[in-house]
Enzyme design. Structure first.
Site, short mmCIF file in Angstrom:
data_model
loop_
_atom_site.label_atom_id
_atom_site.label_comp_id
_atom_site.label_asym_id
_atom_site.label_seq_id
_atom_site.Cartn_x
_atom_site.Cartn_y
_atom_site.Cartn_z
N CYS A 14 0.84 -1.21 0.00
CA CYS A 14 0.00 0.00 0.00
C CYS A 14 0.88 1.26 0.00
CB CYS A 14 -0.90 -0.06 1.24
SG CYS A 14 -1.68 1.49 1.69
N CYS A 53 0.19 3.81 2.73
CA CYS A 53 0.66 3.27 4.02
C CYS A 53 2.14 3.58 4.24
CB CYS A 53 0.45 1.76 4.08
SG CYS A 53 -1.26 1.24 3.97
#
Length: 105
Positions: free
Chosen positions: A30, A33
């Protein structure tokens, strides 16, 4: 460095903590993230001894991500006395996370 939180230690580390707990639900693949990760590590250092700050990899630990309805990552959840008190979805500035903890101290 933020604490590694897993399905195995979630109850003990998060729900039974006597301090506020901030948990970053993330995954290695991600992109957003990876932007939040260093911020969470900074918050972890600043609040050492005052709050528990950790990261939970949703690919390896799905039980509590599902329990708390984490559908998008990054999602940062804040707990106080075992209760979910704050949810932040997506990338946010550091003061959003520190403010959530400060409100509980």
């Amino acid at each position: 460095m933020a604490l590694e939180i897993t399905d195995a230690n979630f109850e003990e580390t998060v729900l039974k903590s006597d301090k506020p707990v901030l948990v970053d639900f993330w995954a290695a693949w991600c992109g957003p993230c990876r932007m939040v990760g260093p911020i969470i590590d900074e918050v972890s250092k600043e609040y050492e001894g005052k709050a528990v700050v950790g990261k939970l990899d949703v690919d390896a630990n799905q039980e509590f991500a599902a329990k708390y309805g984490v559908r998008n990552i990054p999602t940062v959840l804040v707990f106080k006395d075992g209760e979910l008190v704050n949810r932040q979805v997506g990338v946010s500035p550091k003061d959003t996370y520190t403010g959530a903890i400060d409100a509980l101290l």
